[in-house]
Scaffold this active site. Structure first.
Site, mmCIF file in Angstrom:
data_model
loop_
_atom_site.group_PDB
_atom_site.id
_atom_site.type_symbol
_atom_site.label_atom_id
_atom_site.label_comp_id
_atom_site.label_asym_id
_atom_site.label_seq_id
_atom_site.Cartn_x
_atom_site.Cartn_y
_atom_site.Cartn_z
ATOM 1 N N GLY A 271 81.645 -76.317 86.910
ATOM 2 C CA GLY A 271 82.560 -76.788 86.119
ATOM 3 C C GLY A 271 82.703 -76.166 84.676
ATOM 4 O O GLY A 271 83.384 -74.944 84.733
ATOM 5 N N GLY A 272 82.077 -76.513 83.892
ATOM 6 C CA GLY A 272 82.041 -76.121 82.173
ATOM 7 C C GLY A 272 82.083 -74.434 82.188
ATOM 8 O O GLY A 272 82.748 -73.988 81.653
ATOM 9 N N GLY B 280 78.004 -81.784 83.773
ATOM 10 C CA GLY B 280 78.465 -81.581 82.785
ATOM 11 C C GLY B 280 77.542 -82.334 81.464
ATOM 12 O O GLY B 280 77.955 -82.540 80.417
ATOM 13 N N HIS C 107 85.093 -84.913 94.847
ATOM 14 C CA HIS C 107 84.243 -84.923 93.470
ATOM 15 C C HIS C 107 83.761 -86.127 92.907
ATOM 16 O O HIS C 107 84.572 -87.136 92.964
ATOM 17 C CB HIS C 107 85.033 -84.060 92.562
ATOM 18 N N ASN D 257 85.386 -74.825 89.204
ATOM 19 C CA ASN D 257 86.239 -76.008 89.140
ATOM 20 C C ASN D 257 86.491 -76.443 87.609
ATOM 21 O O ASN D 257 85.870 -76.779 86.809
ATOM 22 C CB ASN D 257 85.372 -77.075 89.582
ATOM 23 N N TRP D 258 87.860 -75.902 87.497
ATOM 24 C CA TRP D 258 88.297 -76.044 85.811
ATOM 25 C C TRP D 258 88.615 -77.215 85.627
ATOM 26 O O TRP D 258 89.045 -77.786 84.572
ATOM 27 C CB TRP D 258 89.540 -75.085 85.957
ATOM 28 N N LYS D 259 88.475 -78.402 86.533
ATOM 29 C CA LYS D 259 88.878 -79.985 86.283
ATOM 30 C C LYS D 259 90.205 -79.850 85.481
ATOM 31 O O LYS D 259 91.156 -79.107 85.553
ATOM 32 C CB LYS D 259 87.821 -80.430 85.606
ATOM 33 N N GLU E 160 76.230 -82.224 94.460
ATOM 34 C CA GLU E 160 76.219 -82.270 92.879
ATOM 35 C C GLU E 160 75.807 -83.600 92.572
ATOM 36 O O GLU E 160 76.264 -84.651 92.392
ATOM 37 C CB GLU E 160 77.873 -82.364 92.614
ATOM 38 N N GLU F 261 83.984 -87.200 90.070
ATOM 39 C CA GLU F 261 84.697 -87.673 89.023
ATOM 40 C C GLU F 261 85.801 -88.565 89.853
ATOM 41 O O GLU F 261 86.597 -89.464 89.457
ATOM 42 C CB GLU F 261 85.226 -86.688 88.271
ATOM 43 N N SER G 140 75.898 -78.359 85.977
ATOM 44 C CA SER G 140 75.391 -77.699 85.040
ATOM 45 C C SER G 140 74.925 -76.152 85.120
ATOM 46 O O SER G 140 73.860 -75.441 84.802
ATOM 47 C CB SER G 140 74.291 -78.137 84.098
HETATM 48 C C1 PEP Z 1 81.442 -79.803 88.471
HETATM 49 O O1 PEP Z 1 82.630 -80.257 88.078
HETATM 50 O O2 PEP Z 1 81.491 -79.656 89.708
HETATM 51 C C2 PEP Z 1 80.193 -79.366 87.773
HETATM 52 C C3 PEP Z 1 79.115 -79.180 88.440
HETATM 53 O O3 PEP Z 1 80.610 -79.686 86.435
HETATM 54 P P1 PEP Z 1 79.396 -78.629 85.473
HETATM 55 O O4 PEP Z 1 79.178 -77.211 86.127
HETATM 56 O O5 PEP Z 1 80.324 -78.524 84.128
HETATM 57 O O6 PEP Z 1 78.255 -79.472 85.318
#
Ligand code: PEP
Length: 252
Positions: A236-237, A175, A97, A9-11, A169, A99, A215
């Site tokens: 994500g990251g 994040g 998500h 997930n590049w966001k 999640e 967010e 994470s």
């Molecule tokens: C996400 O964006 O779905 C996520 C889990 O982010 P991260 O891996 O950065 O915690």
């Protein structure tokens, strides 16, 4: 057999040049994937076609959007329909998500409608759920996440629910660098599978892929994915770093 999935997930990250470079690097990789171990790339809308060109031809690589409209077409300025996504080669859509739930006020009813739109368009929803830190501290996370699932997904029939990928999640782990322990992830995933089993039966529940997100990185992916009910991750990251994501794909 349910699929094991490494989903990026590049966001809202990368310029065109950065996206091109990341996709180019990924294109050169040969991760250990097969029919039941796949990679999905959740790319910002403007680069979806490019991602399709770079990765769409690679076996067991699929392109995802990070959102879509619940409407089919028409006067909805700024929205993107499932048909548009399908026409540029997108196969998966991340929905709900945390967010989007927080910043765009997406609720369970809207997410039910978006899930229907994605399924009707022949694409696969990656449906996100998860609790905040205060809910986890109050110890009511099981009921909270169950309600998200019930209100957005339980109108689906057994055939449809098997098409949905779930991403658990915990918001406190997204994040933040704070990963849920593999035991915490397994506990919630087993709970979710039992929720599906009660509604749809054991055989249907056994076919639903439930990903963990929060994470995930190269260093913890193998342990998390080694849990019996954890079928991969939504990342994500770490998905913005090609080598990290390669390690995560190989941890499937
Ligand atoms: C996400 O964006 O779905 C996520 C889990 O982010 P991260 O891996 O950065 O915690």
């Amino acid at each position: 057999m349910r699929k094991k999935i490494a989903a990026a997930n590049w966001k809202m990250n990368t310029t065109l040049a950065e996206a091109e470079s990341l996709l180019q690097t990924m294109q050169g990789f040969a991760p250990k994937l097969d029919e039941n171990h796949i990679a999905v790339f959740g790319i910002p809308f403007p680069y979806l076609s490019l991602a399709g060109e770079k990765l769409g031809e690679k076996p067991f690589h699929f392109i995802a959007a990070q959102n879509c409209s619940d409407k089919a077409s028409g006067a909805y300025t700024g929205e993107v329909s499932v048909a548009m996504l399908q026409s540029v080669g997108v196969r998966y859509v991340i929905l709900g998500h945390s967010e989007r739930r927080e910043y765009q006020q997406e609720g369970n009813a809207l997410l039910a409608a978006k899930t229907d739109a994605v399924l009707q368009g022949g694409l696969t929803p990656i449906f996100c759920c998860g609790e905040s830190l205060s809910i986890r501290e109050a110890g009511t996370q099981d009921a909270f996440v169950q309600k998200q699932i019930e209100e957005s997904l339980f109108h689906l029939d057994a055939q449809q629910i098997k098409q949905v990928v779930i991403a658990y999640e915990p918001i406190w782990a997204i994040g933040t660098g704070k990963t849920a322990s593999s035991a915490q992830a397994q506990e919630m995933h087993a709970h979710l599978r039992s929720v599906f089993a009660k509604q749809y039966g054991d055989d249907v529940a056994a076919e639903i892929s439930i990903l963990y997100g929060g994470s995930v990185k190269g260093a913890n992916a193998a342990e998390l994915f080694g849990q019996p009910d954890v079928d991969g991750g939504l990342v994500g990251g770490a998905s913005l770093n090609a080598e990290e994501f390669l390690t995560i794909m190989n941890a499937l």
